[in-house]
Design an enzyme around this catalytic site. Sequence first.
Site, short mmCIF file in Angstrom:
data_model
loop_
_atom_site.label_atom_id
_atom_site.label_comp_id
_atom_site.label_asym_id
_atom_site.label_seq_id
_atom_site.Cartn_x
_atom_site.Cartn_y
_atom_site.Cartn_z
N ASN A 14 61.57 103.52 42.00
CA ASN A 14 61.25 104.79 41.12
C ASN A 14 60.25 104.13 39.75
O ASN A 14 59.41 105.37 40.12
CB ASN A 14 62.31 104.56 39.74
CG ASN A 14 63.59 105.61 40.36
OD1 ASN A 14 62.94 106.79 40.46
ND2 ASN A 14 64.62 105.12 40.77
N MET A 87 68.59 96.31 34.76
CA MET A 87 69.81 96.47 34.86
C MET A 87 70.68 95.35 33.63
O MET A 87 72.21 94.18 34.21
CB MET A 87 71.01 95.77 35.98
CG MET A 87 70.53 96.64 37.25
SD MET A 87 70.98 98.40 37.32
CE MET A 87 72.96 98.32 37.69
N ARG A 88 70.08 95.68 32.12
CA ARG A 88 70.68 95.00 31.13
C ARG A 88 70.63 95.21 30.13
O ARG A 88 70.23 96.77 29.77
CB ARG A 88 69.88 93.36 30.99
CG ARG A 88 70.39 92.62 30.12
CD ARG A 88 69.36 91.10 30.33
NE ARG A 88 69.33 90.87 31.39
CZ ARG A 88 70.85 90.02 31.80
NH1 ARG A 88 71.05 89.97 31.08
NH2 ARG A 88 70.31 89.44 33.24
N ASN A 104 65.76 106.77 29.77
CA ASN A 104 66.61 105.88 30.93
C ASN A 104 66.85 107.38 32.58
O ASN A 104 67.03 108.06 31.64
CB ASN A 104 67.80 105.46 30.73
CG ASN A 104 68.48 104.58 31.86
OD1 ASN A 104 68.00 103.78 32.77
ND2 ASN A 104 69.43 105.02 31.56
N HIS A 106 69.53 108.02 35.52
CA HIS A 106 71.35 107.25 35.79
C HIS A 106 71.73 108.53 36.81
O HIS A 106 71.48 109.60 36.83
CB HIS A 106 71.94 107.76 34.32
CG HIS A 106 73.22 106.95 34.82
ND1 HIS A 106 73.86 105.76 34.95
CD2 HIS A 106 74.76 107.58 35.32
CE1 HIS A 106 74.60 105.81 35.25
NE2 HIS A 106 75.85 106.75 35.40
C1 GRF Z 1 68.22 104.57 40.71
O1 GRF Z 1 69.53 104.67 41.68
C2 GRF Z 1 68.52 104.58 38.71
O2 GRF Z 1 68.54 105.48 38.13
C3 GRF Z 1 69.16 103.06 38.24
O3 GRF Z 1 68.64 102.79 39.09
C4 GRF Z 1 68.47 102.92 40.60
C5 GRF Z 1 67.03 101.88 40.34
O4 GRF Z 1 66.20 101.84 41.80
N1 GRF Z 1 69.17 102.98 36.57
P1 GRF Z 1 64.65 101.08 42.11
O5 GRF Z 1 65.34 99.77 41.60
O6 GRF Z 1 63.98 102.27 41.02
O7 GRF Z 1 64.49 101.67 43.48
#
Ligand code: GRF
Length: 185
Positions: A14, A87-88, A104, A106
């Site tokens: 992303n 992830m925190r 964010n 999700h």
């Molecule tokens: C994505 O699926 C997002 O929705 C979630 O974490 C993932 C991140 O993927 N919060 P990346 O690191 O952007 O490939």
Amino acid sequence: MKRVAVFASGTGTNFTNLIEQNDINADFCLLVVDKEDAKVIERAKHKNINTVVIPRKNYDKRSEFEQVIINSLENENIDIIVLAGFMRILSKEFVQKYEGRIINIHPSLLPLYKGATAIEDAFLDGKNIFGVTVHYVIPDIDSGEIIMQEKVLGTEGLTLLEVTEKVHELEYKLYPMALKSILNK
Ligand code: GRF
């Protein structure tokens, strides 16, 4: 032009997708990573984006860890924080400091399937409800005002891997759109 920081912990697809868009009127000037071995660090190197790696384990208290992040944000005069696979859980104090300026993505149709395993949870639930939500961050996890949300269509009979790919494809469309919409406010 608004100055944007992206926060990530993992692969960073992303992140790459966002910074490669050429119609987002923003300066992606900082990547904040909390894991030394996150793949996203390499991605940022290729794109010449200032990256700070701030491992949580280097600090006794969360407040110390977050203060280092805040210092980096202030050094770069950041206006908007984009969480992309970070992830925190950020503290209430941190989130409130940036409320209205932190978003964010999700991988579910919130409020359904909150948490770190949303796609798997939706898959195991068997109801065939998949989607993506971009929302403002508030102290409650995976809550906050929804900026954009869309359902993933055509998932009947697909494997978890196939569904996951479709969810990610939708993320790559929705996150730039949602960011643009808040930048234009
Ligand atoms: C994505 O699926 C997002 O929705 C979630 O974490 C993932 C991140 O993927 N919060 P990346 O690191 O952007 O490939």
